[in-house]
Design an enzyme around this catalytic site. Sequence first.
Site, short mmCIF file in Angstrom:
data_model
loop_
_atom_site.label_atom_id
_atom_site.label_comp_id
_atom_site.label_asym_id
_atom_site.label_seq_id
_atom_site.Cartn_x
_atom_site.Cartn_y
_atom_site.Cartn_z
CD GLN A 222 -2.71 -1.18 2.59
OE1 GLN A 222 -2.90 -2.24 3.15
NE2 GLN A 222 -3.22 -0.04 3.05
NE ARG A 372 -12.83 -0.25 4.46
CZ ARG A 372 -13.69 -0.55 3.51
NH1 ARG A 372 -14.14 -1.76 3.40
NH2 ARG A 372 -14.09 0.35 2.66
CB CYS A 373 -8.12 0.36 12.14
SG CYS A 373 -6.42 0.53 11.55
CD GLU A 742 -8.89 3.33 7.40
OE1 GLU A 742 -8.71 4.58 7.40
OE2 GLU A 742 -8.04 2.53 7.78
N1 MCN Z 1 -13.88 9.56 -1.98
C1 MCN Z 1 -14.74 10.45 -2.58
N2 MCN Z 1 -15.14 11.57 -1.89
C2 MCN Z 1 -14.72 11.80 -0.61
C3 MCN Z 1 -13.86 10.88 0.01
C4 MCN Z 1 -13.44 9.76 -0.72
O1 MCN Z 1 -15.15 10.23 -3.71
N3 MCN Z 1 -15.09 12.88 0.05
C5 MCN Z 1 -13.40 8.39 -2.72
C6 MCN Z 1 -11.90 8.54 -3.01
O2 MCN Z 1 -11.65 9.29 -4.12
C7 MCN Z 1 -11.46 7.10 -3.11
C8 MCN Z 1 -12.34 6.41 -2.09
O3 MCN Z 1 -13.49 7.24 -1.92
O4 MCN Z 1 -11.67 6.62 -4.40
C9 MCN Z 1 -11.66 6.25 -0.73
O5 MCN Z 1 -11.01 7.44 -0.42
P1 MCN Z 1 -10.33 7.81 0.98
O6 MCN Z 1 -11.35 7.88 2.03
O7 MCN Z 1 -9.46 8.96 0.74
O8 MCN Z 1 -9.44 6.52 1.35
P2 MCN Z 1 -8.15 5.97 0.60
O9 MCN Z 1 -8.30 6.11 -0.85
O10 MCN Z 1 -6.92 6.46 1.25
O11 MCN Z 1 -8.32 4.42 0.89
C10 MCN Z 1 -7.86 3.84 2.08
C11 MCN Z 1 -8.99 3.21 2.86
C12 MCN Z 1 -8.40 2.33 3.89
S1 MCN Z 1 -7.25 2.97 4.94
C13 MCN Z 1 -8.72 1.01 3.96
S2 MCN Z 1 -8.11 0.09 5.24
C14 MCN Z 1 -9.58 0.42 2.96
C15 MCN Z 1 -10.49 1.40 2.32
O12 MCN Z 1 -9.86 2.51 1.98
N4 MCN Z 1 -9.10 -0.57 2.18
C16 MCN Z 1 -9.81 -0.92 1.04
N5 MCN Z 1 -11.35 0.91 1.40
C17 MCN Z 1 -10.99 -0.18 0.66
N6 MCN Z 1 -11.71 -0.55 -0.43
C18 MCN Z 1 -11.27 -1.58 -1.18
N7 MCN Z 1 -12.01 -1.93 -2.27
N8 MCN Z 1 -10.12 -2.26 -0.90
C19 MCN Z 1 -9.38 -1.96 0.18
O13 MCN Z 1 -8.25 -2.61 0.43
CU1 CUN Z 2 -6.03 0.97 9.46
S1 CUN Z 2 -6.28 -0.10 7.78
MO1 CUN Z 2 -6.24 1.26 6.31
O1 CUN Z 2 -5.39 2.40 7.32
O2 CUN Z 2 -5.04 0.80 5.29
#
Ligand code: MCN
Ligand code: CUN
Length: 788
Positions: A222, A372-373, A742
Amino acid sequence: MAPKTTADVGGMGHSIRRKEDPRLIRGQGNFVDDITLPGMLYMDIVRTPYAHAKITAINSEEALKIPGVLAVITGADLAKYNLHWMPTLMSDTQMVLPTEKVMYQSQEVAAVIATSRYVAADGVEAVSVDYEPLPVIVDPFKALEPGAQVLRTDKKDKKDNHIFHWEAGDRAGTEKALKEAEVVVSQDLYLPRIHVASIETCGCIADFDKVRGKLTVYMTTQAPHAIRTVFALVAGHVGLSEERIRIVSPDIGGGFGGKVPVYPGYVIAVAASVLIGKPVKWIEDRMENLQADSFARDYHIKAELGAKKDGRMTALRIKTLADHGYADAAANPSKFPAGLFSICTGSYDMPHAFVEVDGAYTNKPPGGVAYRCSFRVTEAVHAIERMTDRLAQELKMDPAELRLKNFIPADKFPYHSALGWEYDSGNYQAALRKAMDKIGYQALRKEQVEKRKRGELMGIGISSFTEIVGAGPSKHFDILGIKMFDSAEIRIHPTGKATARFGTKSQGQGHETTYAQIVAEELGIPAKDVEVEEGDTDTAPYGLGTYASRSTPTAGAAGAMAARKIREKAKKIAAHLLEVSEEDLVWEPGKFSVKGAPQKSKTIQEITFAAYTNHPQGMEAGLEAVSYYDPPNLTFPFGSYICVVDIDRGTGEVKIRRFVAVDDCGNIINPMIVEGQIHGGLTMGMAPALLEEISYDEGGNMQGGSFMDYLVPTAVETPKWETDKTVTPSPHHPLGAKGVGESATVGAPPAIVNAVVDALAHLGVRHIDIPMTPEKVWRILKEKGVAE
Ligand code: MCN
Ligand code: CUN
């Protein structure tokens, strides 16, 4: 908020279809195990059946007789290069391969390199290892007792099994407030060890090119850049310096935090490739994955919540013992050994709070990784949301009413919490009221009264959580000294299409789509014309990776900032083309036009072409920009979830009848993707609440090391999630967005527990630890005399 761009452009707010899906749903993705390199060898790992034992001999003779087995690598082999230990992300140390003793069941003992995966597995069977079993500690409380056997004998000065003590808040003030409180509820809570169990296990191909002296590692990570830096720090002394390392994360089949750490298998494969000079592939099987890596939680929490008789909360005190297994390999920012657990005052205006966490070593695999924490926020939310219901029960108040009474008022943002955070924005009342209206809260309460009269067990549970995501700011957050920011690089090509690269790495979240939408939003270039790339350290700008729902708050912001730099330059070119001054131009998504003369305009595509063919004299050609974005604060998404359960008195089975989730992640980039994130997150929140648990017997033998025992929910167990939203933009994020990935996993479990406890409250039940399996619930029903 209506989208600013047309559906064709597909900027923020459009539910455009995921660009990655055509290849993924057709089985045409490119995962690590899909990659085959010429001359590639295969690695398999010998693992110990003992949880704690001295290794007295490793005999490889028989294995090496098998045709196709080329080498058996042991800790002694790695020790020659000082590669038998490696640092963890928490600045602890972890074995790559042991030279003296093993510390948990299924730990790596040796690696077999062979010409095929099957031969490698045969080789593993043929390696014989002699062990001298040692006493095992699985209970972290026992690990900390005076006189307990010291586990980390590799550490010269270590005299106990205590890893760290960490605290936040005002100890004395909280003590006093609890003494003066009119009511105090206290509760022990245990959040058991669980495993992310993503569809794809961990693995890599290490490919060392002897001629160029360059190492390429295709791996399930990641955080490719951070891994590259860690590799360089660990192996720099044997010539692997950072410019000669390329980490490539291809498609990833789910990470969920489990693919943040560096696992021994990666390092052994790299060492093997460097030593043998051929590519080496290592792919974990399901049992190895479940037994040896990616463990989360294992938090023993003691919480006390004080309040006035009218329900006004006055103080929260939490003491936690964290079981980290034999090494602290948690993936947290360096200064936060307990992650962001100090968000545990939650959504409430809590005048006093104090929290302390101690970490302990045990004979288990390294824990505290993630699930996912958002860095221990799941544990924090579980504690405060359970305690809130405990208090409501104690005061015989409605739990919704108690929450509404204690929420941080909407006009108090930015809010400074007693434990030191500045919440950026929120409107908790609105989210809870919306959830209550949607589910018909008052009618459900009436129904519950009726059902109770008939002896039926129905419960309603609420969780009004506050998340904390988006690390940086870099002044507080680093990993092994690397500051936590993130990056974007956008290049607009002469014909008006773009390539955008980011320092993060999607594992299923849909970044190829949502990042393209951010560029579309800012520049008016259709999202379909923006190719997003992540995960290759040779091409992507340096970033810290995707976890802790940080991509939108950091790299997403960087994307907007880089696009704005491009727009600034585009404006200069437009002024030149239209022969007006910049001040005379107005921007609307996709074009600059002259104020008062809208027919005089230039589209972004025309401007881009000019940037390479007809740019003003004295201006550099081209149209591209990079941004390294250091967020001024974290973002604080939130939500209110309400769960209705019915409990079967015959079997103890908990049936989720309805579950309404109202989420607020500020402005939304792609509503469909956000809904998908919430659906998946809710299922992953239900899983530990009802099904998943990994435990160990006295001998350190793992219970739950296969999918026979470790119960991952399928579509059958998953109820119909009902989602809705409120929108409270982040005041500091350039797009007003907050992370969301998360939220649902963090918020859902206490809603389910609260519902089950609520169903049994009239029988005197005050708390149930997760997972609330049918057996556990049935035992309670039996004890209370209501089992059928
Ligand atoms: N998004 C959006 N509008 C927002 C916030 C987010 O459209 N206001 C969209 C983002 O553009 C992105 C998605 O939602 O496409 C998730 O965005 P974000 O909340 O920024 O999280 P990350 O992209 O950093 O993803 C990490 C998060 C984590 S830490 C875990 S654990 C987890 C999760 O995402 N692991 C996943 N969701 C998952 N989903 C899938 N399918 N697989 C994983 O391994
Ligand atoms: Cu805590 S699980 Mo996500 O932060 O990759």
